[in-house]
Enzyme design. Structure first.
Site, short mmCIF file in Angstrom:
data_model
loop_
_atom_site.label_atom_id
_atom_site.label_comp_id
_atom_site.label_asym_id
_atom_site.label_seq_id
_atom_site.Cartn_x
_atom_site.Cartn_y
_atom_site.Cartn_z
N ILE A 1 -47.70 88.37 15.57
CA ILE A 1 -48.65 89.40 15.17
C ILE A 1 -49.79 89.41 16.19
CG2 ILE A 1 -50.18 90.25 13.34
CD1 ILE A 1 -48.64 88.23 11.46
N CYS A 2 -50.05 90.56 16.77
CA CYS A 2 -51.16 90.69 17.69
C CYS A 2 -52.37 91.20 16.91
CB CYS A 2 -50.81 91.66 18.82
SG CYS A 2 -52.09 91.74 20.08
#
Length: 152
Positions: A88-89
């Protein structure tokens, strides 16, 4: 914050999220480990993720809350800021974006917000980001298909 306070914080956060959960979300421990959580986040309404239940694995580091938790998406999400391996960015999950004043409730809310408003300037899935920017109806259709297949 003292070491004793830091040691009690995961339990306090867990108890708060069990009694006053973030809307559409649930938290449980993995086994009886207070530093390993299973978090289910409901897909935000008005998005192609609506109706889906997205599972996340959350591991708190030994020095939590001084370092960020490690979140992994266990449910496949078609989204510019999620990759196929569950990465997850999200700024608050990065060492330089995390602050000890943040908590897991803030991370859950940030993930919900990211699902509503992807950050296409910093994608993990370049194809999803391109579709989001250039062909929104195709993006929404694919995201709904992923939600139906993986998040029900």
């Amino acid at each position: 914050m003292s070491q004793a306070g830091a040691a009690q914080r995961p339990l306090k956060e867990f108890n708060k999220l069990k009694t006053k959960p973030v809307d559409g979300c649930t938290v449980d421990l993995v086994g009886d480990d207070i530093k390993h959580w299973k978090i289910i986040i409901g897909g935000p309404s008005g998005t192609p993720y609506e109706g889906g239940k997205f599972e996340f694995d959350c591991v708190l580091p030994e020095n939590y809350p001084f370092n960020p938790p490690k979140f992994t998406a266990k449910t496949r999400v078609y989204h510019p800021n999620f990759d196929a391996e569950g990465g997850i960015c999200l700024e608050v999950l990065k060492a330089d974006g995390w602050k000890p004043t943040l908590n897991l409730e803030a991370v859950i809310i940030a993930i919900q917000e990211l699902m509503k408003n992807p950050n296409t300037a910093s994608p993990l899935d370049a194809d999803a980001a391109e579709a989001y920017v250039n062909d929104r109806s195709k993006f929404d259709k694919t995201a709904r298909e992923y939600t139906k297949k993986h998040a029900k």
